[in-house]
Enzyme design. Structure first.
Site, PDB file in Angstrom:
ATOM      1  N   GLU A   1      17.792 -17.708  -8.063  1.00  8.43           N
ATOM      2  CA  GLU A   1      17.438 -16.335  -8.438  1.00  8.43           C
ATOM      3  C   GLU A   1      16.969 -16.275  -9.893  1.00  8.43           C
ATOM      4  O   GLU A   1      15.998 -15.582 -10.205  1.00  8.43           O
ATOM      5  CB  GLU A   1      18.645 -15.418  -8.185  1.00  8.43           C
ATOM      6  CG  GLU A   1      18.470 -13.979  -8.579  1.00  8.43           C
ATOM      7  CD  GLU A   1      17.296 -13.263  -7.903  1.00  8.43           C
ATOM      8  OE1 GLU A   1      16.682 -13.820  -6.988  1.00  8.43           O
ATOM      9  OE2 GLU A   1      16.980 -12.136  -8.330  1.00  8.43           O
TER      10      GLU A   1
ATOM     11  N   CYS B   1       0.822  -1.202   0.000  1.00  6.94           N
ATOM     12  CA  CYS B   1       0.000   0.000   0.000  1.00  6.94           C
ATOM     13  C   CYS B   1       0.863   1.262   0.000  1.00  6.94           C
ATOM     14  O   CYS B   1       2.012   1.236   0.437  1.00  6.94           O
ATOM     15  CB  CYS B   1      -0.880   0.033   1.239  1.00  6.94           C
ATOM     16  SG  CYS B   1      -1.881  -1.432   1.417  1.00  6.94           S
TER      17      CYS B   1
ATOM     18  N   ASN C   1      -1.527   2.126   5.997  1.00  2.00           N
ATOM     19  CA  ASN C   1      -0.691   1.000   5.556  1.00  2.00           C
ATOM     20  C   ASN C   1      -0.415   0.133   6.774  1.00  2.00           C
ATOM     21  O   ASN C   1      -0.187   0.660   7.864  1.00  2.00           O
ATOM     22  CB  ASN C   1       0.666   1.487   5.033  1.00  2.00           C
ATOM     23  CG  ASN C   1       0.559   2.204   3.712  1.00  2.00           C
ATOM     24  OD1 ASN C   1      -0.515   2.293   3.135  1.00  2.00           O
ATOM     25  ND2 ASN C   1       1.681   2.734   3.237  1.00  2.00           N
ATOM     26  N   GLY C   2      -0.382  -1.181   6.589  1.00  2.00           N
ATOM     27  CA  GLY C   2      -0.078  -2.081   7.709  1.00  2.00           C
ATOM     28  C   GLY C   2      -1.277  -2.953   8.026  1.00  2.00           C
ATOM     29  O   GLY C   2      -2.250  -3.011   7.256  1.00  2.00           O
TER      30      GLY C   2
ATOM     31  N   LYS D   1      13.282 -14.935 -10.942  1.00  2.00           N
ATOM     32  CA  LYS D   1      13.086 -13.803 -11.868  1.00  2.00           C
ATOM     33  C   LYS D   1      12.128 -14.198 -12.982  1.00  2.00           C
ATOM     34  O   LYS D   1      11.218 -13.464 -13.325  1.00  2.00           O
ATOM     35  CB  LYS D   1      14.409 -13.348 -12.495  1.00  2.00           C
ATOM     36  CG  LYS D   1      15.330 -12.546 -11.637  1.00  2.00           C
ATOM     37  CD  LYS D   1      14.920 -11.118 -11.388  1.00  2.00           C
ATOM     38  CE  LYS D   1      14.114 -10.962 -10.141  1.00  2.00           C
ATOM     39  NZ  LYS D   1      14.740 -11.030  -8.862  1.00  2.00           N
TER      40      LYS D   1
ATOM     41  N   ARG E   1       5.066  -0.019  -6.285  1.00  2.00           N
ATOM     42  CA  ARG E   1       5.054  -0.845  -5.073  1.00  2.00           C
ATOM     43  C   ARG E   1       3.994  -1.941  -5.126  1.00  2.00           C
ATOM     44  O   ARG E   1       4.000  -2.849  -4.306  1.00  2.00           O
ATOM     45  CB  ARG E   1       4.811   0.043  -3.843  1.00  2.00           C
ATOM     46  CG  ARG E   1       5.828   1.163  -3.725  1.00  2.00           C
ATOM     47  CD  ARG E   1       5.646   1.912  -2.456  1.00  2.00           C
ATOM     48  NE  ARG E   1       6.018   1.074  -1.325  1.00  2.00           N
ATOM     49  CZ  ARG E   1       7.239   1.040  -0.806  1.00  2.00           C
ATOM     50  NH1 ARG E   1       8.187   1.793  -1.295  1.00  2.00           N
ATOM     51  NH2 ARG E   1       7.514   0.265   0.216  1.00  2.00           N
TER      52      ARG E   1
ATOM     53  N   TRP F   1      -3.232  -2.573  -1.468  1.00  7.64           N
ATOM     54  CA  TRP F   1      -2.903  -3.940  -1.872  1.00  7.64           C
ATOM     55  C   TRP F   1      -3.680  -4.821  -0.890  1.00  7.64           C
ATOM     56  O   TRP F   1      -3.368  -4.847   0.304  1.00  7.64           O
ATOM     57  CB  TRP F   1      -1.398  -4.161  -1.755  1.00  7.64           C
ATOM     58  CG  TRP F   1      -0.873  -5.429  -2.336  1.00  7.64           C
ATOM     59  CD1 TRP F   1      -0.528  -5.655  -3.633  1.00  7.64           C
ATOM     60  CD2 TRP F   1      -0.596  -6.645  -1.634  1.00  7.64           C
ATOM     61  NE1 TRP F   1      -0.046  -6.937  -3.790  1.00  7.64           N
ATOM     62  CE2 TRP F   1      -0.088  -7.569  -2.577  1.00  7.64           C
ATOM     63  CE3 TRP F   1      -0.720  -7.060  -0.299  1.00  7.64           C
ATOM     64  CZ2 TRP F   1       0.295  -8.867  -2.245  1.00  7.64           C
ATOM     65  CZ3 TRP F   1      -0.347  -8.353   0.031  1.00  7.64           C
ATOM     66  CH2 TRP F   1       0.153  -9.242  -0.935  1.00  7.64           C
TER      67      TRP F   1
ATOM     68  N   LYS G   1       6.245  -4.432  -4.250  1.00  7.57           N
ATOM     69  CA  LYS G   1       7.684  -4.185  -4.182  1.00  7.57           C
ATOM     70  C   LYS G   1       8.231  -4.473  -2.799  1.00  7.57           C
ATOM     71  O   LYS G   1       9.320  -4.986  -2.644  1.00  7.57           O
ATOM     72  CB  LYS G   1       7.981  -2.740  -4.601  1.00  7.57           C
ATOM     73  CG  LYS G   1       9.452  -2.367  -4.574  1.00  7.57           C
ATOM     74  CD  LYS G   1      10.253  -3.171  -5.572  1.00  7.57           C
ATOM     75  CE  LYS G   1      11.742  -2.903  -5.485  1.00  7.57           C
ATOM     76  NZ  LYS G   1      12.529  -4.012  -6.055  1.00  7.57           N
TER      77      LYS G   1
ATOM     78  N   HIS H   1      17.695 -36.568  -7.951  1.00  6.02           N
ATOM     79  CA  HIS H   1      16.911 -37.093  -6.826  1.00  6.02           C
ATOM     80  C   HIS H   1      15.422 -36.839  -7.000  1.00  6.02           C
ATOM     81  O   HIS H   1      14.683 -36.785  -6.025  1.00  6.02           O
ATOM     82  CB  HIS H   1      17.430 -36.494  -5.517  1.00  6.02           C
ATOM     83  CG  HIS H   1      18.864 -36.825  -5.286  1.00  6.02           C
ATOM     84  ND1 HIS H   1      19.275 -38.018  -4.730  1.00  6.02           N
ATOM     85  CD2 HIS H   1      19.995 -36.157  -5.604  1.00  6.02           C
ATOM     86  CE1 HIS H   1      20.599 -38.055  -4.681  1.00  6.02           C
ATOM     87  NE2 HIS H   1      21.052 -36.928  -5.215  1.00  6.02           N
TER      88      HIS H   1
ATOM     89  N   GLU I   1       8.438 -14.562 -11.675  1.00  4.48           N
ATOM     90  CA  GLU I   1       7.672 -13.410 -11.210  1.00  4.48           C
ATOM     91  C   GLU I   1       7.230 -12.467 -12.302  1.00  4.48           C
ATOM     92  O   GLU I   1       6.209 -11.810 -12.156  1.00  4.48           O
ATOM     93  CB  GLU I   1       8.360 -12.674 -10.052  1.00  4.48           C
ATOM     94  CG  GLU I   1       9.765 -12.303 -10.253  1.00  4.48           C
ATOM     95  CD  GLU I   1      10.383 -11.667  -9.011  1.00  4.48           C
ATOM     96  OE1 GLU I   1       9.698 -11.377  -8.031  1.00  4.48           O
ATOM     97  OE2 GLU I   1      11.603 -11.448  -9.058  1.00  4.48           O
TER      98      GLU I   1
HETATM   99  C1  F6R Z   1      12.018 -10.482  -6.104  1.00  3.78           C
HETATM  100  C2  F6R Z   1      11.979  -9.554  -4.990  1.00  3.78           C
HETATM  101  C3  F6R Z   1      11.575 -10.091  -3.663  1.00  3.78           C
HETATM  102  C4  F6R Z   1      12.354  -9.374  -2.545  1.00  3.78           C
HETATM  103  C5  F6R Z   1      11.817  -9.812  -1.174  1.00  3.78           C
HETATM  104  C6  F6R Z   1      12.586  -9.135  -0.064  1.00  3.78           C
HETATM  105  O1  F6R Z   1      12.425  -9.869  -7.282  1.00  3.78           O
HETATM  106  O2  F6R Z   1      12.235  -8.395  -5.132  1.00  3.78           O
HETATM  107  O3  F6R Z   1      11.726 -11.459  -3.576  1.00  3.78           O
HETATM  108  O4  F6R Z   1      13.705  -9.673  -2.665  1.00  3.78           O
HETATM  109  O5  F6R Z   1      10.467  -9.485  -1.074  1.00  3.78           O
HETATM  110  O6  F6R Z   1      12.515  -7.755  -0.178  1.00  3.78           O
HETATM  111  P1  F6R Z   1      13.547  -6.799   0.508  1.00  3.78           P
HETATM  112  O7  F6R Z   1      14.872  -7.006  -0.163  1.00  3.78           O
HETATM  113  O8  F6R Z   1      13.007  -5.433   0.288  1.00  3.78           O
HETATM  114  O9  F6R Z   1      13.598  -7.192   1.944  1.00  3.78           O
END
Ligand code: F6R
Length: 609
Positions: A482, A2, A101-102, A486, A27, A75, A604, A505, A489
């Site tokens: 990773e 949010c 927010n929260g 990527k 975000r 959100w 985000k 396995h 997502e």
């Molecule tokens: C993936 C991504 C998320 C963040 C995770 C932690 O591309 O960005 O997996 O890495 O939500 O976020 P931070 O680094 O802000 O604690």
């Protein structure tokens, strides 16, 4: 997740509020709303979908031309994505609105209490409870009513409140969720993210937990929820407008992928003293000694940051020779973890606001660990909770899929590991040699980025495939995770990352004709083993795409496609091997027609558990 923006000043607030919300779109959100006081009367509009739809609605309705207002992107957590659940939430008794927010944890009990008092709820949200509670406790002073309400609330909140009865006042408060007050010339912009403030002023202060700020045209007044006066420290925001604008790029993700050489230079600047053979980390301050004595290091994070943390673990054991582990923050915090004497816990986070990572850090501190942070956002909650740490300095990351922050996290962890290694066992000469390898990284990344068009073509050959594998060993097992994350997502293709040896396995059963298997097969200790794994996939019909070291002609005989990276020492290799994987994910998503910077369901920064 949010986003909050509020404005009080001498200008018409609509465009300032809407521009602010647009800056927060990255975000992640699913609905938006705005409330304004116009000639002392509340006007409110909400809509499901993009901020542009809210903007249209404001135009249609007309009359939103006041100089004080609040707005929000939501959100969904409590209650579905509907207009009624969108913020601001209103209470009619005093014409009061709240954006939040929260998560309010005791909202159910409060709701029952308020219903008994005759309040009628129109949404399924926890936020509506706050507006009703403030209204219930309102006795002619909004600031006091907010303080009283927040004394009853448990959970996390950043709120911005406005009321018809005090038409030139905004009251904002925070616990657990970030909130900043930008202080301009006779005007104030409140926001949950500096990106919504920077166009108007670079002077701002971050609220501390339990701070309540009353803002009026004549100034602001800060207290805690018990009305004790607090003096906030106004400082310069560490971002500039150019960093949060797209420029010549089609997406923030692509911009940030291409910014990585610059980001790494900034991350290393002034920290690698190659003359003296030592790493200079100002953020560690007086904790260097305690850190050096560590018997165990625990890295904790979520998502991409966790993958960086896993690489940190390999690095610390291999280079600094300290027993190390990694943990999902969400598991660590509830696991009743054993934290022995001389344990260092390192939280890794881009935003510095990830709820689980923050909670894990609190838990670690509670149990006596030295708490370090590897964080990007200056002054964020995690940065403020740690005893000491290293900032990434990679600049604001707007792309939802993390790229430059990952590389910055790995680089900062390497600096931290080297700092410790030098103090424990490494000679100045070896440290200098190592740092010279680090300094060469940005240029090496540039040569990989120079192959972007070729990587795009390779990727487009496979975009019809719904399942991909990413395989690596050692330092590049986390890189494989990773790469898979990527791709998932932003392209919504199913991908699994794993240690290459693990494939036999079970997952080997997935391999069928044409399945794309991306191997990280750069030269290193386990190169031969990776080559064997490649052949196992190949002989079952999988299509192998290898990320290999420049000059390795041999590997071409076993793979369908090879993407070359410059030679690099193994502990630093993830900062290069990840680049082609980021580009593949990006080009796959674009080819599939997805909005790369607004991936479905993602936010985000994940500020709820
Ligand atoms: C993936 C991504 C998320 C963040 C995770 C932690 O591309 O960005 O997996 O890495 O939500 O976020 P931070 O680094 O802000 O604690």
């Amino acid at each position: 997740m949010c986003g909050i923006v509020g404005y009080l000043g001498h200008r018409k607030s609509k465009s300032i509020l809407i521009e602010g919300l647009k800056r927060l779109e990255y975000r992640g959100y699913d609905s938006a709303g705005l409330a304004m006081l116009v000639n002392g009367k509340l006007k409110l509009a909400r809509s499901v979908g993009r901020v542009a739809m809210l903007e249209e609605r404001l135009e249609q309705e007309g009359g939103f031309d006041g100089t004080i207002g609040v707005c929000h992107t939501r959100w969904a957590t409590h209650g579905g994505v509907t207009e009624l659940n969108a913020h601001p939430h209103k209470d009619d008794r005093h014409g009061l609105v709240v954006v939040h927010n929260g998560i309010i944890e005791n909202y159910a009990a409060l709701k029952t209490y308020l219903q008994e008092k005759g309040h009628v709820f129109t949404s399924e949200t926890d936020t509506e409870v706050i507006s009703m509670l403030i209204s219930e406790l309102y006795e002619g002073d909004l600031e006091k009513a907010v303080q009283a309400a927040l004394r009853e609330v448990t959970g996390a909140y950043a709120i911005c409140v406005m009321c018809e009865k005090e038409p030139d006042t905004l009251v904002v408060a925070r616990k657990g969720s970030p909130l900043l007050v930008g202080v301009g010339n006779g005007e104030y912009v409140v926001a949950s993210d500096a990106a919504a403030i920077i166009a108007h002023t670079s002077q701002a202060f971050m609220l501390d937990d339990y701070n309540v700020v009353k803002i009026t045209p004549s100034g602001f007044h800060t207290t805690d929820i018990h009305n004790t006066v607090v003096t906030p420290k106004i400082s310069q925001l560490e971002i500039d407008l150019e960093q949060i604008e797209l420029g010549e790029y089609s997406h923030f993700m692509l911009k940030e992928i291409f910014e990585q050489p610059k980001a790494l230079r900034a991350c290393m600047s002034g920290r690698l003293d190659t003359r003296e053979g030592r790493v200079v980390l100002g953020g560690i301050g007086s904790f260097g000694k305690e850190m050096t004595k560590a018997k165990r290091v625990v890295f904790t994070a979520q998502g991409t940051a966790l993958h960086a943390a896993m690489i940190g673990r390999y690095f610390f054991e291999d280079v600094a020779k300290v027993p190390s582990t990694w943990e999902y923050a969400s598991e660590f915090r509830y696991r009743n973890p054993i934290v022995e004497e001389n344990t260092v816990v390192v939280a890794v986070s881009q935003s510095g606001e990830t709820a689980d990572t923050l909670a894990a850090l609190h838990e670690a501190k509670e149990r006596g660990a030295l708490a370090l942070g590897v964080v990007n956002v200056v002054g964020s909650s995690i940065a403020r909770t740690t005893d000491a740490g290293v900032y990434l300095r990679v600049g604001p990351e707007i792309g939802v899929a993390s790229t430059k922050a990952f590389v910055g996290q790995v680089c900062a962890l390497a600096q931290l590991g080297l700092f410790m290694a030098r103090r424990r066992l490494m000679s100045a000469y070896d440290c200098t040699k190592f740092m010279q390898h680090m300094e060469a990284l940005p240029e090496k990344i540039e040569t990989i980025l120079g192959q972007a068009d070729r990587i795009k073509k390779i990727t487009e050959r496979y975009i019809e495939r719904e399942n991909w594998l990413f395989l690596g060993r050692g330092y590049n097992y986390p890189t494989a995770l990773e790469g898979a994350l990527k791709l998932k997502e932003i392209s919504y293709i199913h991908a699994e990352g794993m240690p290459a040896a693990e494939m036999k396995h079970g997952p080997i059963a997935l391999i069928n004709e044409g399945l794309p298997a991306v191997f990280i097969a750069n030269r290193g200790k386990q190169y031969e083993k990776v080559m064997s794994n490649i052949q196992e996939v190949r002989s079952r019909g999988g299509h192998v795409i290898a990320v290999a070291t420049e000059g390795d002609q041999h590997i071409k005989n076993y793979c369908h496609d090879v993407i070359y990276i410059p030679d690099v020492i193994e502990p630093l290799s993830p900062m290069l091997t990840v680049i082609p994987l980021q580009l593949m994910a990006y080009y796959a998503a674009v080819a599939r027609g997805h909005d790369v910077d607004k991936p479905r369901n993602l936010a985000k920064s994940v500020t709820v558990e």
